[in-house]
Write a protein that holds these residues in place. Structure first.
Motif, PDB file in Angstrom:
ATOM      1  N   VAL A   1       1.016  -1.368  -0.005  1.00 12.48           N
ATOM      2  CA  VAL A   1      -0.055   0.019   0.096  1.00 12.48           C
ATOM      3  C   VAL A   1       0.657   1.317   0.012  1.00 12.48           C
ATOM      4  N   VAL A   2       0.361   2.351  -0.910  1.00 15.17           N
ATOM      5  CA  VAL A   2       1.036   3.649  -0.668  1.00 15.17           C
ATOM      6  C   VAL A   2      -0.205   4.555  -0.239  1.00 15.17           C
ATOM      7  N   ILE A   3       0.025   5.406   0.558  1.00 12.55           N
ATOM      8  CA  ILE A   3      -0.836   6.321   0.983  1.00 12.55           C
ATOM      9  C   ILE A   3      -0.493   7.693   0.486  1.00 12.55           C
ATOM     10  N   GLY A   4      -1.355   8.351  -0.264  1.00 17.27           N
ATOM     11  CA  GLY A   4      -0.945   9.422  -1.124  1.00 17.27           C
ATOM     12  C   GLY A   4      -0.960  10.531  -0.112  1.00 17.27           C
ATOM     13  N   GLY A   5      -0.259  11.666  -0.369  1.00 13.69           N
ATOM     14  CA  GLY A   5      -0.395  12.793   0.346  1.00 13.69           C
ATOM     15  C   GLY A   5      -1.470  13.612   0.185  1.00 13.69           C
ATOM     16  N   PRO A   6      -1.802  14.342   1.151  1.00 13.33           N
ATOM     17  CA  PRO A   6      -3.327  15.251   1.220  1.00 13.33           C
ATOM     18  C   PRO A   6      -3.152  16.213  -0.063  1.00 13.33           C
ATOM     19  N   TYR A   7      -4.247  16.141  -0.487  1.00 12.56           N
ATOM     20  CA  TYR A   7      -4.624  17.029  -1.890  1.00 12.56           C
ATOM     21  C   TYR A   7      -3.704  16.809  -3.110  1.00 12.56           C
TER      22      TYR A   7
END
Length: 96
Positions: free
Chosen positions: A61-67
């Motif tokens: 999994v990769v969690i994207g940055g905000p916005y």
């Protein structure tokens, strides 16, 4: 891709992921070796329940940055979707 009209939490996400993995396993037994799941960082994406579920299933999994609009391809779909009248008949909709 999946769209729902209910409030989503870790339980619903894990249920969706369960059935997504069933479908992916039918298409390609080795999908996990060449797949990374991109999540946008919603609280239920980062929850302990979701992280444990994905870890136990061996999903990367990769969690994207905000916005991070440019880094999340699904956001382009949502942008286009919002330009269309999805309910031209004006049928009542809602969560209740």
């Amino acid at each position: 891709m999946s769209l729902s009209t209910v409030n989503t939490g870790s339980e619903q996400l894990c249920l969706y992921l369960k059935w997504l993995m069933v479908k992916l396993n039918k298409q390609d037994k080795n999908w996990q070796e060449k797949t990374i799941l991109l999540l946008d960082g919603a609280s239920y994406h980062r929850s302990k329940e979701t992280r444990n579920y994905l870890t136990n299933k061996g999903v990367k999994v990769v969690i994207g940055g905000p916005y991070a609009f440019a880094g999340a391809p699904i956001e382009h779909f949502f942008s286009a979707l919002k330009c269309v009248d999805l309910n031209p008949s004006g049928l009542k909709t809602g969560k209740k």
